[in-house]
Design a protein around this motif. Structure first.
Motif, mmCIF file in Angstrom:
data_model
loop_
_atom_site.group_PDB
_atom_site.id
_atom_site.type_symbol
_atom_site.label_atom_id
_atom_site.label_comp_id
_atom_site.label_asym_id
_atom_site.label_seq_id
_atom_site.Cartn_x
_atom_site.Cartn_y
_atom_site.Cartn_z
ATOM 1 N N LYS A 1 0.809 -1.216 0.000
ATOM 2 C CA LYS A 1 0.000 0.000 0.000
ATOM 3 C C LYS A 1 0.846 1.272 0.000
ATOM 4 C CE LYS A 1 -4.308 -1.834 1.889
ATOM 5 N NZ LYS A 1 -3.982 -3.207 1.488
ATOM 6 N N GLU A 2 2.097 1.167 0.431
ATOM 7 C CA GLU A 2 2.968 2.346 0.468
ATOM 8 C C GLU A 2 3.879 2.432 -0.750
ATOM 9 O OE1 GLU A 2 4.646 3.028 4.594
ATOM 10 O OE2 GLU A 2 3.877 0.982 4.788
ATOM 11 N N LEU A 3 3.804 1.443 -1.631
ATOM 12 C CA LEU A 3 4.648 1.421 -2.818
ATOM 13 C C LEU A 3 3.928 2.023 -4.022
ATOM 14 C CD1 LEU A 3 6.190 -2.152 -2.460
ATOM 15 C CD2 LEU A 3 7.485 -0.004 -2.466
ATOM 16 N N SER A 4 4.710 2.469 -4.992
ATOM 17 C CA SER A 4 4.146 2.992 -6.243
ATOM 18 C C SER A 4 4.077 1.878 -7.280
ATOM 19 C CB SER A 4 5.012 4.147 -6.753
ATOM 20 O OG SER A 4 5.069 5.185 -5.818
ATOM 21 N N GLY A 5 3.592 0.726 -6.854
ATOM 22 C CA GLY A 5 3.478 -0.420 -7.749
ATOM 23 C C GLY A 5 4.816 -1.112 -7.939
ATOM 24 N N GLY A 6 4.789 -2.161 -8.738
ATOM 25 C CA GLY A 6 5.996 -2.929 -8.999
ATOM 26 C C GLY A 6 5.699 -4.043 -9.973
ATOM 27 N N VAL A 7 6.764 -4.733 -10.390
ATOM 28 C CA VAL A 7 6.612 -5.852 -11.321
ATOM 29 C C VAL A 7 7.365 -7.062 -10.795
ATOM 30 C CG1 VAL A 7 8.521 -4.938 -12.724
ATOM 31 C CG2 VAL A 7 7.001 -6.677 -13.673
ATOM 32 N N LEU A 8 6.724 -8.206 -10.861
ATOM 33 C CA LEU A 8 7.385 -9.475 -10.593
ATOM 34 C C LEU A 8 8.029 -9.903 -11.899
ATOM 35 C CD1 LEU A 8 4.481 -10.593 -8.417
ATOM 36 C CD2 LEU A 8 6.840 -10.834 -7.641
ATOM 37 N N HIS A 9 9.298 -9.547 -12.022
ATOM 38 C CA HIS A 9 10.070 -9.816 -13.233
ATOM 39 C C HIS A 9 10.206 -11.321 -13.458
ATOM 40 C CE1 HIS A 9 13.821 -10.706 -15.264
ATOM 41 N NE2 HIS A 9 14.419 -10.953 -14.124
ATOM 42 N N CYS A 10 10.111 -11.723 -14.736
ATOM 43 C CA CYS A 10 10.213 -13.143 -15.105
ATOM 44 C C CYS A 10 9.277 -13.971 -14.224
ATOM 45 C CB CYS A 10 11.657 -13.627 -14.980
ATOM 46 S SG CYS A 10 11.975 -15.213 -15.799
ATOM 47 N N PHE A 11 8.001 -13.623 -14.256
ATOM 48 C CA PHE A 11 7.014 -14.234 -13.367
ATOM 49 C C PHE A 11 7.093 -15.751 -13.419
ATOM 50 C CE2 PHE A 11 2.428 -15.513 -12.689
ATOM 51 C CZ PHE A 11 2.520 -15.454 -11.317
ATOM 52 N N ASN A 12 7.158 -16.353 -12.226
ATOM 53 C CA ASN A 12 7.441 -17.792 -12.118
ATOM 54 C C ASN A 12 6.202 -18.672 -11.972
ATOM 55 O OD1 ASN A 12 6.588 -17.360 -9.492
ATOM 56 N ND2 ASN A 12 8.608 -17.562 -8.574
ATOM 57 N N ALA A 13 5.030 -18.125 -12.288
ATOM 58 C CA ALA A 13 3.777 -18.895 -12.307
ATOM 59 C C ALA A 13 3.307 -19.309 -10.927
ATOM 60 C CB ALA A 13 3.902 -20.122 -13.216
ATOM 61 N N SER A 14 3.718 -18.579 -9.897
ATOM 62 C CA SER A 14 3.270 -18.879 -8.536
ATOM 63 C C SER A 14 1.848 -18.356 -8.319
ATOM 64 C CB SER A 14 4.217 -18.219 -7.531
ATOM 65 O OG SER A 14 3.611 -18.108 -6.264
ATOM 66 N N LYS A 15 0.957 -19.244 -7.885
ATOM 67 C CA LYS A 15 -0.418 -18.830 -7.566
ATOM 68 C C LYS A 15 -0.419 -17.834 -6.410
ATOM 69 C CE LYS A 15 -3.422 -21.588 -9.939
ATOM 70 N NZ LYS A 15 -4.721 -21.180 -10.525
ATOM 71 N N LEU A 16 0.477 -18.053 -5.452
ATOM 72 C CA LEU A 16 0.560 -17.154 -4.305
ATOM 73 C C LEU A 16 0.933 -15.748 -4.754
ATOM 74 C CD1 LEU A 16 0.558 -16.795 -1.205
ATOM 75 C CD2 LEU A 16 2.988 -17.431 -1.231
ATOM 76 N N LEU A 17 1.957 -15.638 -5.578
ATOM 77 C CA LEU A 17 2.383 -14.323 -6.038
ATOM 78 C C LEU A 17 1.370 -13.686 -6.992
ATOM 79 C CD1 LEU A 17 6.209 -14.913 -6.596
ATOM 80 C CD2 LEU A 17 5.064 -13.900 -4.617
ATOM 81 N N LEU A 18 0.625 -14.510 -7.712
ATOM 82 C CA LEU A 18 -0.405 -13.980 -8.602
ATOM 83 C C LEU A 18 -1.429 -13.156 -7.834
ATOM 84 C CD1 LEU A 18 -1.754 -13.779 -11.382
ATOM 85 C CD2 LEU A 18 -2.868 -15.973 -10.916
ATOM 86 N N SER A 19 -1.674 -13.514 -6.587
ATOM 87 C CA SER A 19 -2.653 -12.778 -5.786
ATOM 88 C C SER A 19 -2.216 -11.343 -5.509
ATOM 89 C CB SER A 19 -2.917 -13.508 -4.463
ATOM 90 O OG SER A 19 -1.762 -13.509 -3.640
ATOM 91 N N LEU A 20 -0.935 -11.042 -5.752
ATOM 92 C CA LEU A 20 -0.452 -9.673 -5.561
ATOM 93 C C LEU A 20 -0.949 -8.719 -6.649
ATOM 94 C CD1 LEU A 20 3.206 -10.435 -4.436
ATOM 95 C CD2 LEU A 20 1.383 -9.477 -3.008
ATOM 96 N N ALA A 21 -1.604 -9.240 -7.660
ATOM 97 C CA ALA A 21 -2.224 -8.362 -8.661
ATOM 98 C C ALA A 21 -3.196 -7.398 -7.995
ATOM 99 C CB ALA A 21 -2.943 -9.195 -9.724
ATOM 100 N N ASP A 22 -3.864 -7.862 -6.957
ATOM 101 C CA ASP A 22 -4.820 -7.015 -6.238
ATOM 102 C C ASP A 22 -4.133 -5.921 -5.437
ATOM 103 O OD1 ASP A 22 -6.908 -8.574 -7.208
ATOM 104 O OD2 ASP A 22 -6.892 -9.916 -5.469
ATOM 105 N N GLU A 23 -2.819 -6.033 -5.267
ATOM 106 C CA GLU A 23 -2.054 -5.055 -4.498
ATOM 107 C C GLU A 23 -1.292 -4.087 -5.410
ATOM 108 O OE1 GLU A 23 -2.386 -4.931 -1.331
ATOM 109 O OE2 GLU A 23 -3.300 -6.882 -0.915
#
Length: 265
Positions: A155-177
């Motif tokens: 919430k305090e960040l100006s967004g970001g990118v998961l570079h070379c996304f590794n297909a993690s379902k857990l990390l995919l949920s960060l789209a909402d963040e």
């Protein structure tokens, strides 16, 4: 020598992760870039991964109008971490992000090293907050810790990118963040079944295209040096899997890249 491929009028691309400061580009960088810009590459971001890479990345960005860079330290290079130097480059007008930074437990030797990686990652997250720049995240065999840290600070960040996304379902949920997902040549590999399956689940407004050049060259050129124009082969595969015409996909990803790194364009 660069691949003399042509992609006239197929759409514009921002390569959001391309290590042009690598020595493999020393001999033909100017020709490669001129040809890339003539064939639909609109902008390129060089993600500095080590303190010693920053002068070269910055120099290239100031030599070419459509090239930008980020300032960060990869988890393998934390021995060289220097916050004063990072701050200097983060003030540069062509520096658009913090990173690449994150966690990589693939070669982890002990728990002390893990703790050091976390401290370095958190320090760069604080810089991203302070400078109000998006963050470029590298994560390998560290999904849970990466998720916990990013969830806490999102919430305090100006967004970001998961570079070379590794297909993690857990990390995919960060789209909402507010996080985006960098898709590169791995998508075209025969063993990329997990990424192929999860790609349609990524919100389309969170997709970015990248090379990670000179690494991860897509098929049918795997084994050669990667380069920005080969993003077209990534886009072809993405369009096929998402059932989107290439131009529509590229327009979408271009907007996403600008929303994250070039707000206001």
């Amino acid at each position: 020598m660069f691949l003399n491929l042509e992609f006239k009028d197929e759409g514009r691309i921002i390569d959001t992760h391309c290590h042009l400061d690598d020595e493999r580009y020393f001999d033909d960088l100017d020709e490669l870039l001129r040809h890339s810009f003539d064939n639909g590459i609109e902008k390129i971001i060089i993600p500095a991964a080590d303190i010693k890479d920053l002068p070269r990345a910055c120099e290239i960005a100031h030599t070419y109008e459509n090239i930008f860079f980020s300032a960060g330290v990869h988890p393998y290079e934390i021995k060289n971490y220097d916050e004063e130097i990072l701050r200097h480059y983060l003030k540069d007008e062509k520096c658009v992000a913090v990173g690449e930074c994150g966690l990589d437990y693939f070669r982890l030797e002990n728990e002390g090293e893990k703790a050091l990686q976390k401290r370095c990652f958190l320090a760069q997250i604080q810089l991203a907050k302070e400078f109000k720049k998006p963050i470029i995240i590298h994560t390998r065999e560290a999904n849970e810790d990466t998720y916990i840290i990013l969830k806490e600070h999102a919430k305090e960040l100006s967004g970001g990118v998961l570079h070379c996304f590794n297909a993690s379902k857990l990390l995919l949920s960060l789209a909402d963040e507010g996080f985006y997902f960098g898709i590169g040549g791995v998508l075209t590999f025969k063993n990329a079944k997990n990424l192929v399956q999860i790609l349609p689940e990524i919100p389309k407004e969170k997709l970015l295209i990248e090379t990670d050049a000179p690494y991860l060259t897509p098929e049918p050129f795997r084994g050669r040096r990667n380069e920005p124009l080969l993003t077209h082969f990534v886009a072809d595969k993405m369009g096929e899997l998402l059932n989107l015409p290439k131009k529509e996909l590229l327009t979408l990803c271009l907007k996403n890249s600008k929303d994250l790194f070039f707000k206001g364009e």
